[in-house]
Enzyme design. Structure first.
Site, PDB file in Angstrom:
ATOM      1  N   LYS A  80       0.801  -1.387  -0.041  1.00 54.88           N
ATOM      2  CA  LYS A  80      -0.059   0.090   0.061  1.00 54.88           C
ATOM      3  C   LYS A  80       0.916   1.126   0.032  1.00 54.88           C
ATOM      4  CE  LYS A  80      -3.807   1.875   2.695  1.00 54.88           C
ATOM      5  NZ  LYS A  80      -4.976   1.707   3.830  1.00 54.88           N
ATOM      6  N   SER A 155      -9.639   2.269   3.215  1.00 49.63           N
ATOM      7  CA  SER A 155      -8.816   3.087   2.285  1.00 49.63           C
ATOM      8  C   SER A 155      -7.827   2.010   1.416  1.00 49.63           C
ATOM      9  CB  SER A 155      -7.859   3.981   3.077  1.00 49.63           C
ATOM     10  OG  SER A 155      -6.963   3.179   4.129  1.00 49.63           O
ATOM     11  N   SER A 179      -9.588  -0.372   7.359  1.00 45.70           N
ATOM     12  CA  SER A 179      -9.046  -0.194   5.926  1.00 45.70           C
ATOM     13  C   SER A 179      -8.142  -1.616   5.378  1.00 45.70           C
ATOM     14  CB  SER A 179      -8.121   1.016   5.673  1.00 45.70           C
ATOM     15  OG  SER A 179      -8.698   2.022   5.926  1.00 45.70           O
TER      16      SER A 179
HETATM   17  N1  GLN Z   1     -12.802   4.282   6.715  1.00 48.46           N
HETATM   18  C1  GLN Z   1     -12.250   4.744   7.718  1.00 48.46           C
HETATM   19  C2  GLN Z   1     -11.875   6.214   7.515  1.00 48.46           C
HETATM   20  O1  GLN Z   1     -12.226   6.834   6.679  1.00 48.46           O
HETATM   21  C3  GLN Z   1     -10.887   3.958   8.035  1.00 48.46           C
HETATM   22  C4  GLN Z   1      -9.863   4.004   7.450  1.00 48.46           C
HETATM   23  C5  GLN Z   1      -8.599   3.344   7.697  1.00 48.46           C
HETATM   24  O2  GLN Z   1      -8.867   2.348   8.242  1.00 48.46           O
HETATM   25  N2  GLN Z   1      -7.402   3.708   7.305  1.00 48.46           N
HETATM   26  O3  GLN Z   1     -11.253   6.687   8.377  1.00 48.46           O
END
Ligand code: GLN
Length: 504
Positions: A80, A155, A179
């Site tokens: 990532k 994400s 994410s």
């Molecule tokens: N979707 C969650 C957010 O927008 C989690 C994001 C993540 O785990 N990086 O913060």
């Protein structure tokens, strides 16, 4: 001839060790697959073909010379783009880091390189890991291999899509509120958020430091255990790193695959089902519970009454930490620098112009939220209250784990939604993580594996949670359930996904 991209990492590693295939062949097969499907999927922001092939050739040479190699040596991996990689561009999905090439490796990247896994490239993501759909990337959308009009989750949608589309057998994700697990759930892959502190955060571009954890994204539970053992364990460069060794994760996965869960207590979290959950997602969840019961597990119901406040607490704590972490992007040190179009070029005005041009809307929204929540006069009312809720959630988990060895829920309330569907509705987007966020607030580990296809023909996810430092339980239960599910499907769920190369 076997399509090398369809093998699990464990199977590919076995063939590499046996000398049946070379790492160069395996790496090339994945690069070819990327060339064929990337125009449709767009999982990668940067492809490192030359570097990956050079690593592969080096591993092949060392293997031929009889060197002692890591069991995953030669198996390609995707990383990532929030993880820093020496010599490879790292943007965290943001324009503000466009063109930045880190001078160092994250600890987990050092470990991957030392073990000889060719890094295929950097995967797409929501900007600074803020989002649940990868639509907040500054570099375009990633498409879900099950339905190209749908989101791959976020994400870490790029890592999940790459693994689901056979563009990599292994990938690294990061999970601050879901994410890793949420993209895994909506793409039919396996994702694990390790115990907080069990995988080094050194070299992750921080979003919310008390919540962030890196972990594996794979197609099988065993592969996740293999990768987790490779990247995890103590790192003196991360002050929150757990000093003691990881529990035996691969051993737990192998034990689980044998299918005997006699005596294991599985707690179903009352608050993470029901209203707002898609009927097909719930149906697959309950079928999986029956399979666990058939393997000897005892199913109990547990209540976590404060979970209804988890999302609210998360969306104060996370932006507060993010607003502080993102202060370093000031137009002076990394990547983009924009000077004001008129007037004096002062540090503050360069900072404002750079951030105005370099940050996307979601990042700005969270920086504003976090700065406000931390401001004098509001700190106690917002940040302080959220921290108290965090403690209550940790106590809910402690009580629940007194009654059960693992806790389970659907990973996400719904399957993958259409690209664009929730982009203008931040709250609807935030609700995707209602079942994953509590684990981050408590620092405990969680695994998502596919539980089948919902009524709409799209993958649903099954989440397993364990107490801190008991990540081995995730693998035992996950591998047992995976084996039973695959028996009922007649093979891995991903084999039911559409063939992206039909035109070939
Ligand atoms: N979707 C969650 C957010 O927008 C989690 C994001 C993540 O785990 N990086 O913060």
């Amino acid at each position: 001839m076997t399509d090398l991209t369809r093998l699990s990492a464990a199977d590919l590693a076995g063939r590499l060790t046996a000398g049946e295939v070379s790492s160069v062949e395996a790496t090339r097969a994945h690069l070819d697959r990327m060339a064929a499907v990337e125009p449709a999927v767009h999982a990668y922001l940067h492809v490192a073909a030359d570097e990956a092939l050079a690593t592969a050739a080096d591993v092949d040479r060392r293997r031929a010379a009889g060197d002692e190699l890591h069991s995953l040596a030669g198996v390609p991996i995707a990383v990532k783009d929030v993880v820093v990689t020496r010599g490879l561009p790292t943007t965290a999905g943001s324009k503000i880091l466009e063109g930045w090439v880190p001078p160092y490796d994250a600890t987990l990247v050092e470990r991957i390189k030392a073990a000889g896994l060719p890094i295929l490239g950097k995967t797409n993501m929501d900007e600074f890991a803020m989002g649940s759909s990868t639509e907040h990337s500054a570099y375009g959308d990633t498409h879900n291999p099950w339905d190209l009009d749908r989101i791959p989750g976020g994400s870490g949608g790029g890592s999940a899509a790459a693994v689901a589309a056979y563009e990599a057998p292994l990938a690294i994700g990061t999970d601050t509120g879901g994410s890793i697990r949420q993209p895994a759930a909506v793409t039919g892959t396996v994702g694990v958020k390790p115990t907080y502190g069990s995988v080094s955060r050194y070299g992750l571009i921080a979003m919310a430091s008390s919540l962030d954890q890196a972990g594996p994204v794979t197609r099988t539970v065993l592969d996740a255990a293999l990768l987790h053992e490779l990247i995890g364990g103590h790192d003196p460069r991360d002050s929150t790193s757990i000093p003691e060794p990881l529990p035996g994760l691969v051993a737990a996965a192998r034990q689980g695959a044998a299918g005997d869960l006699t005596g294991l207590r599985v707690g179903v979290i009352t608050e993470l089902q029901g209203e707002g959950y898609q009927p097909g997602v719930l149906a697959r969840f309950h079928e999986s519970l029956e399979l666990l019961r058939s393997a000897g597990a005892e199913i109990v119901e547990v209540s976590c009454p404060h979970f209804e406040f988890a999302l609210g607490a998360y969306y104060l704590i996370m932006p507060s930490e993010a607003s502080s972490n993102l202060a370093k992007f000031d137009g002076m040190r990394f990547g983009l620098r924009v000077e004001p179009s008129e007037g004096p070029v002062t540090a503050e005005r360069v900072m404002a112009a750079t951030r105005g041009a370099g940050f996307g809307d979601e990042v700005k929204r969270r920086v504003i939220l976090g700065t406000y929540a931390l401001s004098a006069g509001y700190y106690d009312a917002y940040y302080g209250s959220a921290q108290k809720v965090r403690t209550l959630i940790q106590r809910d988990f402690a009580d629940a784990f007194a009654a059960a060895d693992v806790l389970v829920s659907p990973t996400t309330p719904t399957t993958a939604f259409k690209l664009g569907e929730k982009l203008d509705d931040p709250l609807a987007m935030y609700l995707n993580d209602v079942a994953t966020i509590p684990a981050n607030l408590a620092g405990i580990p969680g695994l998502s594996l596919p539980s089948g296809l919902s009524d709409d023909g799209l993958p649903a996810g099954f989440q397993v949670l364990a107490p801190a430092k008991a990540d081995d339980r995730l693998y035992r239960v996950g591998a047992a359930l995976e084996a039973l599910l695959e028996k009922s499907w007649g093979g891995p769920l991903l084999t039911q996904a559409p063939d992206l190369e039909v035109g070939k």
